[in-house]
Scaffold this motif. Structure first.
Motif, PDB file in Angstrom:
ATOM      1  N   LEU A 152       0.821  -1.210   0.000  1.00  0.00           N
ATOM      2  CA  LEU A 152       0.000   0.000   0.000  1.00  0.00           C
ATOM      3  C   LEU A 152       0.854   1.259   0.000  1.00  0.00           C
ATOM      4  CD1 LEU A 152      -3.006  -0.571   2.428  1.00  0.00           C
ATOM      5  CD2 LEU A 152      -3.035  -0.421  -0.062  1.00  0.00           C
ATOM      6  N   ALA A 153       1.886   1.271   0.840  1.00  0.00           N
ATOM      7  CA  ALA A 153       2.656   2.496   1.039  1.00  0.00           C
ATOM      8  C   ALA A 153       3.730   2.699  -0.015  1.00  0.00           C
ATOM      9  CB  ALA A 153       3.310   2.486   2.426  1.00  0.00           C
ATOM     10  N   GLY A 154       4.318   1.613  -0.500  1.00  0.00           N
ATOM     11  CA  GLY A 154       5.437   1.750  -1.426  1.00  0.00           C
ATOM     12  C   GLY A 154       6.668   2.327  -0.740  1.00  0.00           C
TER      13      GLY A 154
ATOM     14  N   GLY B 144      -6.007  -4.021   8.997  1.00  0.00           N
ATOM     15  CA  GLY B 144      -6.916  -2.876   9.016  1.00  0.00           C
ATOM     16  C   GLY B 144      -6.360  -1.716   9.830  1.00  0.00           C
ATOM     17  N   MET B 145      -5.736  -2.033  10.961  1.00  0.00           N
ATOM     18  CA  MET B 145      -5.131  -0.976  11.782  1.00  0.00           C
ATOM     19  C   MET B 145      -3.932  -0.365  11.067  1.00  0.00           C
ATOM     20  SD  MET B 145      -5.514  -2.141  15.755  1.00  0.00           S
ATOM     21  CE  MET B 145      -4.776  -3.765  15.622  1.00  0.00           C
ATOM     22  N   ALA B 146      -3.149  -1.201  10.392  1.00  0.00           N
ATOM     23  CA  ALA B 146      -2.006  -0.685   9.628  1.00  0.00           C
ATOM     24  C   ALA B 146      -2.504   0.219   8.504  1.00  0.00           C
ATOM     25  CB  ALA B 146      -1.185  -1.845   9.058  1.00  0.00           C
ATOM     26  N   ARG B 147      -3.579  -0.199   7.858  1.00  0.00           N
ATOM     27  CA  ARG B 147      -4.164   0.603   6.770  1.00  0.00           C
ATOM     28  C   ARG B 147      -4.588   1.977   7.290  1.00  0.00           C
ATOM     29  NH1 ARG B 147      -9.187   2.238   5.653  1.00  0.00           N
ATOM     30  NH2 ARG B 147      -9.687   2.643   3.460  1.00  0.00           N
ATOM     31  N   HIS B 148      -5.248   2.006   8.452  1.00  0.00           N
ATOM     32  CA  HIS B 148      -5.698   3.287   9.011  1.00  0.00           C
ATOM     33  C   HIS B 148      -4.514   4.199   9.315  1.00  0.00           C
ATOM     34  CE1 HIS B 148      -9.939   2.536   9.096  1.00  0.00           C
ATOM     35  NE2 HIS B 148      -9.778   1.406   9.761  1.00  0.00           N
ATOM     36  N   GLN B 149      -3.427   3.620   9.790  1.00  0.00           N
ATOM     37  CA  GLN B 149      -2.226   4.401  10.071  1.00  0.00           C
ATOM     38  C   GLN B 149      -1.662   4.997   8.779  1.00  0.00           C
ATOM     39  OE1 GLN B 149      -0.755   5.434  12.702  1.00  0.00           O
ATOM     40  NE2 GLN B 149       1.316   5.938  12.064  1.00  0.00           N
ATOM     41  N   LEU B 150      -1.587   4.196   7.732  1.00  0.00           N
ATOM     42  CA  LEU B 150      -1.064   4.681   6.448  1.00  0.00           C
ATOM     43  C   LEU B 150      -1.974   5.741   5.847  1.00  0.00           C
ATOM     44  CD1 LEU B 150       0.117   1.319   4.855  1.00  0.00           C
ATOM     45  CD2 LEU B 150       1.572   3.184   5.660  1.00  0.00           C
ATOM     46  N   LEU B 151      -3.276   5.505   5.934  1.00  0.00           N
ATOM     47  CA  LEU B 151      -4.229   6.467   5.384  1.00  0.00           C
ATOM     48  C   LEU B 151      -4.149   7.787   6.136  1.00  0.00           C
ATOM     49  CD1 LEU B 151      -6.289   6.726   3.171  1.00  0.00           C
ATOM     50  CD2 LEU B 151      -8.006   5.755   4.699  1.00  0.00           C
ATOM     51  N   SER B 152      -3.931   7.712   7.445  1.00  0.00           N
ATOM     52  CA  SER B 152      -3.767   8.920   8.250  1.00  0.00           C
ATOM     53  C   SER B 152      -2.527   9.691   7.820  1.00  0.00           C
ATOM     54  CB  SER B 152      -3.684   8.539   9.725  1.00  0.00           C
ATOM     55  OG  SER B 152      -3.416   9.666  10.512  1.00  0.00           O
ATOM     56  N   GLN B 153      -1.416   8.955   7.590  1.00  0.00           N
ATOM     57  CA  GLN B 153      -0.186   9.597   7.108  1.00  0.00           C
ATOM     58  C   GLN B 153      -0.427  10.263   5.756  1.00  0.00           C
ATOM     59  OE1 GLN B 153       2.963   6.699   6.949  1.00  0.00           O
ATOM     60  NE2 GLN B 153       2.746   6.148   9.093  1.00  0.00           N
ATOM     61  N   TRP B 154      -1.127   9.553   4.878  1.00  0.00           N
ATOM     62  CA  TRP B 154      -1.396  10.058   3.533  1.00  0.00           C
ATOM     63  C   TRP B 154      -2.252  11.318   3.593  1.00  0.00           C
ATOM     64  CZ3 TRP B 154      -6.187   9.973   0.776  1.00  0.00           C
ATOM     65  CH2 TRP B 154      -6.068  10.279  -0.580  1.00  0.00           C
TER      66      TRP B 154
ATOM     67  N   ARG C 250       2.006   1.953  -9.176  1.00  0.00           N
ATOM     68  CA  ARG C 250       1.520   3.047 -10.028  1.00  0.00           C
ATOM     69  C   ARG C 250       0.001   3.150 -10.014  1.00  0.00           C
ATOM     70  NH1 ARG C 250       4.192   3.098 -15.771  1.00  0.00           N
ATOM     71  NH2 ARG C 250       2.970   5.016 -15.788  1.00  0.00           N
ATOM     72  N   LEU C 251      -0.679   2.207  -9.386  1.00  0.00           N
ATOM     73  CA  LEU C 251      -2.135   2.279  -9.280  1.00  0.00           C
ATOM     74  C   LEU C 251      -2.521   3.358  -8.268  1.00  0.00           C
ATOM     75  CD1 LEU C 251      -2.957  -1.547  -9.025  1.00  0.00           C
ATOM     76  CD2 LEU C 251      -3.117  -0.107 -11.071  1.00  0.00           C
ATOM     77  N   SER C 252      -3.720   3.889  -8.411  1.00  0.00           N
ATOM     78  CA  SER C 252      -4.217   4.840  -7.409  1.00  0.00           C
ATOM     79  C   SER C 252      -4.396   4.107  -6.079  1.00  0.00           C
ATOM     80  CB  SER C 252      -5.566   5.420  -7.863  1.00  0.00           C
ATOM     81  OG  SER C 252      -6.561   4.398  -7.845  1.00  0.00           O
ATOM     82  N   TRP C 253      -4.439   4.864  -4.974  1.00  0.00           N
ATOM     83  CA  TRP C 253      -4.577   4.237  -3.657  1.00  0.00           C
ATOM     84  C   TRP C 253      -5.794   3.301  -3.599  1.00  0.00           C
ATOM     85  CZ3 TRP C 253      -2.094   4.303   1.188  1.00  0.00           C
ATOM     86  CH2 TRP C 253      -2.849   3.770   2.248  1.00  0.00           C
TER      87      TRP C 253
ATOM     88  N   VAL D 167      -4.438  -5.342  -3.549  1.00  0.00           N
ATOM     89  CA  VAL D 167      -3.616  -5.928  -2.485  1.00  0.00           C
ATOM     90  C   VAL D 167      -4.470  -6.817  -1.580  1.00  0.00           C
ATOM     91  CG1 VAL D 167      -2.349  -5.371  -0.368  1.00  0.00           C
ATOM     92  CG2 VAL D 167      -1.823  -4.169  -2.494  1.00  0.00           C
ATOM     93  N   LEU D 168      -5.630  -6.335  -1.198  1.00  0.00           N
ATOM     94  CA  LEU D 168      -6.481  -7.095  -0.290  1.00  0.00           C
ATOM     95  C   LEU D 168      -6.966  -8.402  -0.897  1.00  0.00           C
ATOM     96  CD1 LEU D 168      -8.612  -4.218   1.262  1.00  0.00           C
ATOM     97  CD2 LEU D 168      -7.057  -5.716   2.493  1.00  0.00           C
ATOM     98  N   VAL D 169      -7.454  -8.347  -2.131  1.00  0.00           N
ATOM     99  CA  VAL D 169      -8.073  -9.534  -2.729  1.00  0.00           C
ATOM    100  C   VAL D 169      -7.061 -10.446  -3.401  1.00  0.00           C
ATOM    101  CG1 VAL D 169      -9.746 -10.353  -4.444  1.00  0.00           C
ATOM    102  CG2 VAL D 169     -10.273  -8.355  -3.035  1.00  0.00           C
TER     103      VAL D 169
END
Length: 200
Positions: free
Chosen positions: A54-56, A92-102, A146-149, A156-158
């Motif tokens: 997700l983060a790259g 899910g918690m990691a995702r929320h952290q990354l989304l918050s950073q973004w 290169r994909l959008s978030w 990534v999830l599926v």
């Protein structure tokens, strides 16, 4: 065989840890630090790979994993096994952290052209077949970045984490229809990016 397996993606091996998850969580709630260490060994690899995809960015992915396990340590009772796996909960918690950073940065997560995490492996001698496979993996990851978030997250999830559509939609916080649409577009875009890379 999954969609990405046909493109040469090698999925990580499943954890061989045999400790009972519920028992470990109960031990963690009782203050047993060893339980956290066992859960970390069992789940951190897949959560890190998810966060990195997700983060790259290695540092952001590591921060997200650390925060996910810190939250688990602070409140292990918040995990509800009826709503999904512990791995998905931590992701899910990691995702929320990354989304918050973004969101804080008010820009998209950096998109790297290639992975820089395998310098040692690149320095080691390899057969032509292994080298070709590594190059194919690098191309695939570069295209995914290169994909959008939203598209990258769905893919990534599926396709990488092998979540069900329902679980992926829950993690992404969207409806099942939105998740399916994002995944369809992500697969189309990824195929386009890989096809462009194959042109002479």
């Amino acid at each position: 065989m999954s969609w990405l397996s046909r493109l040469g993606f090698v999925a990580p091996a499943a954890s061989s840890a045999q400790a009972d998850e519920a028992t470990l969580l109960a031990r963690l709630a009782a203050g047993d630090a060893d339980a956290l260490a066992l859960l970390y060994r069992r789940e951190s690899g897949s959560v890190y790979r998810y966060a990195l995809a997700l983060a790259g960015d290695e540092a952001a992915a590591l921060d997200a994993v650390q925060e996910a396990f810190a939250q688990l340590l602070r409140g292990p009772q918040a995990f509800d096994a009826a709503r999904g796996t512990l791995g998905a909960y931590l992701a899910g918690m990691a995702r929320h952290q990354l989304l918050s950073q973004w969101r804080d940065a008010r820009r998209h997560v950096p998109l790297d052209d290639a992975l820089d995490t395998d310098d040692t492996a690149q320095a080691m001698p390899a057969s032509d077949a292994r080298l070709a496979s590594a190059q194919q993996q690098d191309r695939l990851w570069a295209a995914i970045r290169r994909l959008s978030w939203p598209q990258r997250e769905a893919l990534v999830l599926v396709d990488l984490q092998e979540c069900s559509y329902e679980e992926a939609a829950t993690l992404a916080g969207v409806s099942l229809d939105v998740l399916r649409t994002r995944l369809h577009r992500a697969r189309q875009r990824l195929a386009e990016l890989l096809a462009v890379g194959e042109r002479p």
